[in-house]
Design an enzyme around this catalytic site. Structure first.
Site, mmCIF file in Angstrom:
data_model
loop_
_atom_site.group_PDB
_atom_site.id
_atom_site.type_symbol
_atom_site.label_atom_id
_atom_site.label_comp_id
_atom_site.label_asym_id
_atom_site.label_seq_id
_atom_site.Cartn_x
_atom_site.Cartn_y
_atom_site.Cartn_z
ATOM 1 N N TRP A 180 11.119 -1.435 96.399
ATOM 2 C CA TRP A 180 9.770 -1.005 96.009
ATOM 3 C C TRP A 180 9.775 -0.481 94.573
ATOM 4 O O TRP A 180 8.732 -0.346 93.935
ATOM 5 C CB TRP A 180 9.227 0.072 96.962
ATOM 6 C CG TRP A 180 9.876 1.443 96.857
ATOM 7 C CD1 TRP A 180 11.180 1.739 97.075
ATOM 8 C CD2 TRP A 180 9.230 2.689 96.506
ATOM 9 N NE1 TRP A 180 11.408 3.096 96.901
ATOM 10 C CE2 TRP A 180 10.218 3.703 96.548
ATOM 11 C CE3 TRP A 180 7.930 3.050 96.167
ATOM 12 C CZ2 TRP A 180 9.945 5.053 96.268
ATOM 13 C CZ3 TRP A 180 7.669 4.408 95.895
ATOM 14 C CH2 TRP A 180 8.661 5.380 95.938
ATOM 15 N N ASP A 181 10.959 -0.216 94.040
ATOM 16 C CA ASP A 181 11.109 0.271 92.667
ATOM 17 C C ASP A 181 10.324 -0.604 91.682
ATOM 18 O O ASP A 181 9.742 -0.111 90.719
ATOM 19 C CB ASP A 181 12.586 0.237 92.237
ATOM 20 C CG ASP A 181 13.512 1.011 93.156
ATOM 21 O OD1 ASP A 181 13.185 1.153 94.341
ATOM 22 O OD2 ASP A 181 14.574 1.454 92.688
ATOM 23 N N GLU A 213 14.035 10.754 101.076
ATOM 24 C CA GLU A 213 14.954 10.298 102.131
ATOM 25 C C GLU A 213 15.801 11.438 102.686
ATOM 26 O O GLU A 213 16.671 11.199 103.529
ATOM 27 C CB GLU A 213 15.829 9.162 101.598
ATOM 28 C CG GLU A 213 15.022 7.893 101.337
ATOM 29 C CD GLU A 213 15.806 6.815 100.600
ATOM 30 O OE1 GLU A 213 16.905 7.117 100.088
ATOM 31 O OE2 GLU A 213 15.301 5.681 100.522
ATOM 32 N N LYS A 215 14.575 15.025 97.892
ATOM 33 C CA LYS A 215 15.386 14.128 97.061
ATOM 34 C C LYS A 215 14.598 13.632 95.853
ATOM 35 O O LYS A 215 15.114 13.537 94.739
ATOM 36 C CB LYS A 215 15.833 12.937 97.910
ATOM 37 C CG LYS A 215 16.692 11.940 97.181
ATOM 38 C CD LYS A 215 17.036 10.758 98.083
ATOM 39 C CE LYS A 215 17.896 9.750 97.349
ATOM 40 N NZ LYS A 215 18.044 8.499 98.105
ATOM 41 N N GLN A 216 13.345 13.250 96.107
ATOM 42 C CA GLN A 216 12.555 12.670 95.010
ATOM 43 C C GLN A 216 11.075 12.895 95.281
ATOM 44 O O GLN A 216 10.683 13.155 96.411
ATOM 45 C CB GLN A 216 12.836 11.178 94.886
ATOM 46 C CG GLN A 216 12.321 10.323 96.017
ATOM 47 C CD GLN A 216 12.999 8.970 96.077
ATOM 48 O OE1 GLN A 216 14.070 8.844 96.646
ATOM 49 N NE2 GLN A 216 12.393 7.966 95.488
HETATM 50 C C1 BGC Z 1 15.797 5.927 96.529
HETATM 51 C C2 BGC Z 1 14.818 4.840 96.884
HETATM 52 C C3 BGC Z 1 15.068 3.659 95.966
HETATM 53 C C4 BGC Z 1 16.533 3.232 96.010
HETATM 54 C C5 BGC Z 1 16.847 2.168 94.979
HETATM 55 C C6 BGC Z 1 17.218 5.404 96.642
HETATM 56 O O1 BGC Z 1 18.129 6.379 96.282
HETATM 57 O O2 BGC Z 1 15.648 7.027 97.399
HETATM 58 O O3 BGC Z 1 13.500 5.298 96.708
HETATM 59 O O4 BGC Z 1 14.247 2.601 96.329
HETATM 60 O O5 BGC Z 1 17.350 4.332 95.718
HETATM 61 O O6 BGC Z 1 16.600 2.631 93.689
#
Ligand code: BGC
Length: 757
Positions: free
Chosen positions: A355-356, A484, A589-590
């Protein structure tokens, strides 16, 4: 945090070599040409700890899933970007001693990536018994002749006499470090000593995934003349040997030219001929001439997209490094490709599509490349709809579910909390259709193929929600949000909000879709009514007392305390804490709620944004590379300038300063757009909703000024801001009204419009 390269506006250079940081150094010196790429491995080989990594765009393998306990719905395979045959090898022996920087004595080491043109150079002085020899290597991957890699080594004997034995290799016996069952994915399809080629093919698989055949051809040149050594071959290997004797003061230069063709473009039985023709083309010019052609194209790219920062060389280096790495990974020239989180720089996440792309890359690429590039990225997903239908079916759901990780539309991630639960992606991916339409003003995509995507994903959401009689609302249970560090939560605000957005947008656009699209998607009145009911009645958790949206139903039950309370030696927590401890913790985390506020920015008041930012920011550990940029953009909007700059630095220098202690695995390519967004959407405050281009710039205190360029609806605009004035130049295109700090200004071609700050 660890900085091993020096600060320089156009270079990434080090004069130190440490065996401990070899992998980190390799990641940071990766190069690519959006066809292939490789880590900064040494041509002569290296016996210490290292990840030899070469990757070819779109060449992958379905590695059989490996899990502890099988769960229904798991994908059968995890797609891997293949570690491809290595072609940079030029083994060197000096008076019988093998050149290996893990073992020999050497001095004056320099390793440098020139960001003007993605040219990698390395030099050092070998100090052997009675002999000192200087080695200077250069290599680049040609930006117009994509199949070509050019490597040059110049050897100068500084003292003593040296017998140099060369062994130039093509090596297809490579293994992915992340192979689930230590399998070799390549098999030999024949070597040809006379033609200096090896041909390899990916192993057969049982998943109906196409196999790839790759042919590599080398040719050596000295002083511009082709030279031929003694060739031996083994399965998937070729080695070409010759020797020279050099006296003190003498130099010798060797050029290794390589052509790589794959069955993505050339049928296996036509590859020999094609590679020979491409080699001829390459060798019609010298190394210097090829480099000049390559550099001229890079210059054009920079002219259109360079971001200049005066007064802060570290910030300047960060943004250029990010732009370079992004463009070396993907410039939109091959519609079949997408952008992997690690591009060509490592294996974990590799070149798969996440999804990035839609959430982070498209907002930048809309502005720095032609609209057709974004359109191709949208089309990529449309073309993968059959895979997305398959994914939804696997979960027993209607409609289409775009995958978390994929090469062909079929989900190939196999951790249940992500595969089954991190479904927010299924609204974020269609959100790019809105972004494209909004920015370009071109609604032809959403009216046609885009409608297939909107309806297919809406059908998924309408099935995935359920009605809670107790709450009298639609709810979404059992999800993982962008954060996550929490799994299987109920009513993740971001997921529910984005699902609602998607249904609403689909309902809004459906009547305006083309007749063909409407007939194709065939949405009944009953379905529309259901979607509208969900839009009107979906539960979006909030806490009225705190005035915040709740990340999920139980978030406030957590032991809420700031991330600053975590001892420094326990950060990043994902490298120190048990997973159980992380999941129960309040640490994020984000960006999650803040990600939603960023996406749907015009729907929230400044007060709402501020309260949520002030609540969630202290809890966020930014252990995903995708986090800091969102916090930076919102901090800029809220006038929290210092925080905005700190988050910019963290984003722009995430890899250069190894903030999350994981750059050894490869660069965080998909988050690199975040530093561009932090400058353009953050510091300059660019917004483009409702057919209006707006700016609200400020200049970080530590910077003197900055400038950037954007494409907007057929125009090229340069934005500039210093501490006294803001300037907008319409370099090309029709006049345009823009809003700067709430003032309406007219931009005219060739003119610069100033506003005193
Ligand atoms: C992130 C995801 C992301 C993936 C690839 C993970 O660490 O939590 O949001 O899509 O990395 O960049």
């Amino acid at each position: 945090m660890k900085r091993i390269f020096e600060i320089d506006p156009w270079k990434v250079t080090t004069h130190k070599f440490s065996t401990e940081d070899k992998r980190l150094q390799e990641s940071l010196t990766a190069i690519g040409n959006d066809y292939m790429g490789m880590r900064g491995n040494f041509e002569e080989g290296y016996s210490g700890d290292s990840l030899q990594g070469t990757y070819l765009a779109g060449v992958w393998f379905p590695d059989k899933t490996r899990v502890g306990w099988w769960k229904n719905g798991y994908p059968e395979y995890f797609g891997k970007s293949l570690n491809a045959p290595s072609f940079i090898g030029i083994g060197i022996t000096i008076n019988g001693e093998k050149l290996d920087l893990a073992k020999v004595n050497f001095s004056d080491f320099t390793f440098s990536l020139d960001m003007h043109q993605g040219l990698l150079s390395r030099s050092f002085i070998y100090e052997g018994k009675g002999v000192k020899v200087k080695f200077e290597f250069e290599r680049f991957l040609h930006i117009t002749l994509k199949e070509a890699a050019l490597i040059q080594v110049k050897i100068t004997v500084l003292s003593g006499n040296a017998k140099i034995d060369f062994d130039s290799t093509l090596d297809g016996t490579v293994v992915n470090e992340d192979s689930n069952y230590d399998e070799h994915f390549w098999i030999s399809r024949g070597e040809n000593a006379a033609a200096r080629t090896i041909k390899v093919e990916t192993k057969a698989n049982t998943y109906k995934v196409p196999r790839f055949t790759v042919l590599l051809k080398e040719s050596l040149r000295h002083n511009g003349q082709i030279i031929r050594g003694d060739v031996t071959t083994d399965k998937a290997k070729l080695s070409e040997k010759f020797s020279v004797n050099l006296h003190e003061g003498e130099s010798y230069d060797l050029e290794k030219d390589v052509i790589v063709v794959t069955s993505r473009d050339v049928k296996p039985d036509e590859q020999d001929e094609k590679a020979a023709a491409l080699m001829k083309k390459l060798q019609a010019k010298s190394f210097a001439e090829n480099l000049a052609d390559h550099t001229a194209v890079w210059q054009k790219r920079w002219d259109k997209s360079d971001v200049v920062i005066a007064g802060d060389a570290a910030a300047q280096q960060g943004i250029r490094f990010n732009i370079l790495q992004l463009f070396m990974t993907y410039y939109g020239e091959d519609k079949r490709l997408n952008i992997g989180p690690k591009g060509f720089t490592g294996e974990k996440y590799g070149g798969a599509t996440y999804w990035d792309t839609e959430a982070y890359i498209i907002p930048m690429y809309l502005c720095v490349t032609k609209p057709k590039v974004t359109r191709a990225l949208l089309q990529y997903r449309h073309d993968q709809l059959p895979g997305a239908y398959h994914n939804a079916k696997q979960q027993g759901l209607k409609g289409a579910l775009f995958p978390m990780v994929t090469f062909n539309g079929i989900e190939c991630h196999n951790e249940w909390e992500i595969t089954f639960e991190e479904i927010h992606r299924n609204a974020d991916i269609p959100f790019a259709i809105y972004q494209y339409t909004n920015y370009t003003g071109d609604d032809s995509y959403v009216k046609n193929d885009g409608m297939d995507v909107l309806v297919a994903t809406s059908r998924f959401w309408a099935d995935r929600v359920h009605f809670s009689k107790w709450r009298n609302k639609y709810v979404i249970h059992g999800v993982t949000g962008p954060n996550e560090y929490e799994n299987n939560v109920n009513n993740n605000w971001f997921t529910n909000t984005m699902a609602r957005w998607l249904l609403q947008y689909t309902l809004e656009r459906l009547p305006k879709a083309s007749k063909e699209a409407q007939a194709r998607v065939n949405v009944s009145d009953k379905e529309k009514a259901k979607w509208q009911d969900i839009v009107d009645n979906i539960y979006l958790p909030e806490d009225k007392k705190l005035g915040i949206f709740l990340q999920q139903d139980d978030f406030l039950d957590k032991d809420i305390r700031p991330a600053s309370s975590i001892p420094k030696d326990q950060r990043p927590i994902n490298q120190h804490w048990s997973w159980d401890r992380i999941l129960r913790s309040p640490f994020i985390k984000q960006a999650d709620v803040l990600q939603g506020i960023y996406f749907l920015n015009d729907r929230y008041t400044k007060e709402e944004k501020e309260r949520n930012f002030d609540f969630y920011e202290p809890l966020t550990v930014h252990e995903s590379s995708l986090s800091s940029c969102i916090h930076s953009i919102l901090a800029s909007e809220l006038g929290k300038k210092k925080q905005a700059v700190n988050f910019y630095e963290r984003t722009a220098r995430l890899d250069l300063d190894n903030y999350n202690n994981d750059t050894v695995d490869g660069l965080h390519i998909t988050s690199m757009s975040g530093s561009w967004l932090a400058i353009v959407q953050g510091f300059s405050g660019m917004r483009y909703d409702h057919n209006q281009l707006r700016f609200n710039p400020f200049v970080p205190d530590s910077w003197d000024h900055y400038s950037f360029k954007i494409n907007y609806r057929g125009r090229l605009i340069k934005g500039y801001a210093d501490h006294k004035e803001i300037k907008l130049t319409l370099i090309k295109g029709e006049k345009l009204m823009v809003t700067v700090k709430d003032k309406k200004l007219e931009l005219k071609e060739g003119e610069t419009t100033c506003l005193k700050d």
